[in-house]
Design a protein around this motif. Structure first.
Motif, short mmCIF file in Angstrom:
data_model
loop_
_atom_site.label_atom_id
_atom_site.label_comp_id
_atom_site.label_asym_id
_atom_site.label_seq_id
_atom_site.Cartn_x
_atom_site.Cartn_y
_atom_site.Cartn_z
N ASN A 145 116.50 4.54 46.92
CA ASN A 145 115.21 5.22 46.81
C ASN A 145 114.76 5.68 48.19
O ASN A 145 115.13 5.10 49.21
CB ASN A 145 114.17 4.25 46.23
CG ASN A 145 112.80 4.90 46.05
OD1 ASN A 145 112.70 6.00 45.49
ND2 ASN A 145 111.75 4.25 46.52
N ILE A 146 113.94 6.72 48.21
CA ILE A 146 113.26 7.14 49.43
C ILE A 146 111.76 6.98 49.22
O ILE A 146 111.24 7.28 48.14
CB ILE A 146 113.63 8.57 49.84
CG1 ILE A 146 113.16 8.84 51.28
CG2 ILE A 146 113.10 9.61 48.86
CD1 ILE A 146 113.82 10.05 51.92
N HIS A 147 111.08 6.47 50.25
CA HIS A 147 109.65 6.17 50.13
C HIS A 147 108.92 6.77 51.33
O HIS A 147 109.38 6.61 52.47
CB HIS A 147 109.44 4.66 50.08
CG HIS A 147 108.01 4.26 49.86
ND1 HIS A 147 107.38 4.41 48.64
CD2 HIS A 147 107.08 3.76 50.70
CE1 HIS A 147 106.13 3.99 48.74
NE2 HIS A 147 105.93 3.60 49.98
N PRO A 148 107.76 7.40 51.12
CA PRO A 148 107.05 8.08 52.20
C PRO A 148 106.16 7.16 53.03
O PRO A 148 104.94 7.36 53.14
CB PRO A 148 106.25 9.15 51.46
CG PRO A 148 105.92 8.52 50.14
CD PRO A 148 107.14 7.70 49.80
N SER A 149 106.76 6.15 53.62
CA SER A 149 106.07 5.31 54.60
C SER A 149 107.12 4.55 55.37
O SER A 149 108.30 4.55 55.02
CB SER A 149 105.10 4.33 53.93
OG SER A 149 105.79 3.22 53.39
N CYS A 208 109.20 7.92 56.87
CA CYS A 208 109.80 7.66 55.56
C CYS A 208 110.92 6.64 55.71
O CYS A 208 111.46 6.44 56.80
CB CYS A 208 110.32 8.94 54.93
SG CYS A 208 111.56 9.82 55.91
N SER A 209 111.25 6.00 54.59
CA SER A 209 112.26 4.94 54.57
C SER A 209 113.18 5.16 53.38
O SER A 209 112.74 5.51 52.29
CB SER A 209 111.59 3.57 54.42
OG SER A 209 110.62 3.33 55.42
N VAL A 210 114.47 4.92 53.60
CA VAL A 210 115.46 4.90 52.52
C VAL A 210 115.93 3.46 52.36
O VAL A 210 116.23 2.79 53.35
CB VAL A 210 116.65 5.82 52.80
CG1 VAL A 210 117.66 5.76 51.67
CG2 VAL A 210 116.18 7.25 53.01
N LEU A 233 109.14 -3.93 44.00
CA LEU A 233 108.75 -2.53 44.15
C LEU A 233 108.70 -2.16 45.63
O LEU A 233 107.98 -2.77 46.41
CB LEU A 233 107.37 -2.29 43.51
CG LEU A 233 106.83 -0.87 43.63
CD1 LEU A 233 107.70 0.11 42.86
CD2 LEU A 233 105.39 -0.80 43.14
N ASP A 234 109.50 -1.13 45.99
CA ASP A 234 109.56 -0.63 47.37
C ASP A 234 109.88 -1.75 48.36
O ASP A 234 109.50 -1.68 49.54
CB ASP A 234 108.25 0.07 47.78
CG ASP A 234 107.96 1.28 46.92
OD1 ASP A 234 108.91 1.93 46.46
OD2 ASP A 234 106.77 1.57 46.70
N GLY A 235 110.58 -2.79 47.90
CA GLY A 235 110.83 -3.94 48.76
C GLY A 235 112.29 -4.23 49.01
O GLY A 235 112.63 -5.27 49.59
N GLY A 236 113.18 -3.34 48.59
CA GLY A 236 114.61 -3.60 48.76
C GLY A 236 115.05 -3.43 50.21
O GLY A 236 114.32 -2.89 51.05
N PRO A 237 116.27 -3.87 50.54
CA PRO A 237 116.77 -3.83 51.91
C PRO A 237 116.78 -2.41 52.47
O PRO A 237 117.28 -1.48 51.85
CB PRO A 237 118.19 -4.39 51.78
CG PRO A 237 118.18 -5.21 50.53
CD PRO A 237 117.22 -4.53 49.61
N LEU A 238 116.26 -2.27 53.68
CA LEU A 238 116.13 -0.96 54.31
C LEU A 238 117.48 -0.48 54.84
O LEU A 238 118.25 -1.24 55.42
CB LEU A 238 115.12 -1.02 55.44
CG LEU A 238 113.66 -1.16 55.01
CD1 LEU A 238 112.77 -1.51 56.20
CD2 LEU A 238 113.17 0.11 54.35
N ILE A 239 117.71 0.83 54.65
CA ILE A 239 118.92 1.47 55.16
C ILE A 239 118.60 2.29 56.41
O ILE A 239 119.29 2.19 57.43
CB ILE A 239 119.54 2.39 54.10
CG1 ILE A 239 119.89 1.59 52.83
CG2 ILE A 239 120.77 3.11 54.66
CD1 ILE A 239 120.23 2.45 51.63
#
Length: 221
Positions: free
Chosen positions: A108-112, A136-138, A145-151
């Motif tokens: 997922n991509i998230h705008p923060s 933004c974060s992938v 929710l929006d809490g998975g490991p960051l890439i």
């Protein structure tokens, strides 16, 4: 074998277009096998049609509960094959059934700059907090929710005259560059999720993921 991507959307599909453009340009060595939306009116479906990509609409309102809806999506995605399932503005909370079925393959991509501002209205929240940077974060998707490991993350400076709209526009430009780049790592088999965390080129990434410099980050209003 060409890396296969399924893309889930609910709206205009601007990140989908960035992915399709990267495939067309040869910078993303992958094939989009399916674009799936929970909304028949989603503009991204027209983008898929123009690119000759198979499309599917599965309306969540047609199902008794989230589990039944997610099971229907799984069946359709698996029909087309997907090495990576990409959330690109898909506005439904996914069940553990779905997340676990695609564990390590769901992005997922998230705008923060996660973990800041999970959920909605991220740009307004960043401005209200007086943040000096945003972005933004992938990330890999988990049940949180929006809490998975960051890439990977891309950061931009917040200007004094920024509004939620202007900030959104600049962050979106970063999304359009960052998402295809991360997906190219997947397509090249450089990126994976392990029990120890996210690995890129065999090395474990830090908790905040790869901090990525983008051309879009230099752009201003």
């Amino acid at each position: 074998m060409t890396h296969r991507i399924a893309v889930l959307i609910s709206g205009a599909g601007s990140n989908l277009q960035a992915i399709l453009d990267a495939v067309e340009a040869g910078t993303l060595a992958a094939r989009v096998t399916l674009v799936l939306s929970n909304k028949a009116a989603a503009g991204g479906l027209q983008r898929a049609a123009r690119a000759g990509i198979p499309r599917a609409v599965i309306d969540h309102r047609d199902y008794a509960d989230r589990a039944a809806f997610d099971a229907a999506m799984i069946a359709r995605i698996d029909e087309h094959g997907a090495d990576t399932v990409v959330l690109a503005g898909f506005m439904r909370i996914l069940t553990p059934l779905f997340v676990n079925h695609y564990a390590g393959r769901l992005i997922n991509i998230h705008p923060s700059l996660l973990p800041k501002y999970q959920g909605l209205n991220t740009h307004a929240r960043a401005l209200e907090a007086g943040d000096h940077e945003h972005g933004c974060s992938v990330h890999f998707v988990t049940e949180e929710l929006d809490g998975g490991p960051l890439i990977a993350q891309a950061r931009i400076a917040v200007a004094e005259n920024d509004t939620a709209a202007s900030l959104s526009k600049r962050v979106q430009r970063c999304e359009h560059e960052l998402y295809p780049r991360v997906l190219s790592w997947r397509a090249e088999q450089r990126l994976r999720l392990t029990d120890q965390g996210v690995e890129l080129d065999g090395e474990r990434l830090p908790p905040q993921g790869r901090q990525t410099a983008l051309a879009a980050m230099a752009e201003r209003h």
